[in-house]
Design a protein around this motif. Structure first.
Motif, short mmCIF file in Angstrom:
data_model
loop_
_atom_site.label_atom_id
_atom_site.label_comp_id
_atom_site.label_asym_id
_atom_site.label_seq_id
_atom_site.Cartn_x
_atom_site.Cartn_y
_atom_site.Cartn_z
N LYS A 20 0.81 -1.21 0.00
CA LYS A 20 0.00 0.00 0.00
C LYS A 20 0.85 1.27 0.00
N GLN A 21 1.91 1.29 0.75
CA GLN A 21 2.76 2.49 0.80
C GLN A 21 3.41 2.74 -0.55
N LYS A 24 0.80 4.23 -2.80
CA LYS A 24 0.60 5.66 -2.52
C LYS A 24 1.74 6.50 -3.10
N LYS A 28 1.25 9.37 -5.87
CA LYS A 28 1.71 10.74 -5.64
C LYS A 28 2.65 11.23 -6.75
N ILE A 77 -6.28 1.21 -3.66
CA ILE A 77 -6.74 2.05 -2.56
C ILE A 77 -8.24 1.81 -2.45
N GLU A 82 -9.85 7.63 2.28
CA GLU A 82 -8.40 7.65 2.04
C GLU A 82 -8.10 8.25 0.67
N LEU A 86 -5.85 11.51 -0.02
CA LEU A 86 -4.71 11.39 -0.92
C LEU A 86 -4.77 12.46 -2.01
#
Length: 111
Positions: A20-21, A24, A28, A77, A82, A86
């Motif tokens: 998940k990180q 993200k 981004k 996601i 969330e 984000l």
């Protein structure tokens, strides 16, 4: 039209199976000017200022947010809250109500 959107999503990037990180971080980095920035594709594909999706008309800006929401969900996601956070973190501003509606519609869409 759904087929066109599906093709745009497929061309936008490769499905990421990372943690998940990592997802993200990918989101981004690719959301502004990258593979998850749908603004140029929407401008190229649609000459009108409003785009119909389902029974609703969206501005090009809101439609790009809709597509972004669908792609973010496809990347893993799974929480709408969330996703809102984000998007706001990436764009450094709060979503407007029409943008929230577009993001929610894209997030929940099945292509």
């Amino acid at each position: 039209m759904k087929n066109l959107i599906f093709i745009m999503l497929l061309l936008a990037g490769v499905f990421c199976q990372a943690q998940k990180q990592d997802i993200k971080t990918y989101i981004k980095t690719e959301s502004i000017g990258g593979k998850l920035d749908f603004s140029k594709a929407v401008d190229k594909e649609y000459s009108t200022s409003l785009i119909r999706f389902g029974d609703t008309m969206y501005s090009k800006k809101d439609f790009t947010i809709l597509l972004w929401g669908a792609k973010v969900n496809a990347l893993g996601i799974n929480s709408l809250d969330e996703t809102f956070r984000l998007w706001e973190e990436i764009n450094q501003r709060a979503l407007t109500e029409p943008e929230k509606k577009a993001l929610k519609t894209g997030f929940e869409a099945k292509f």
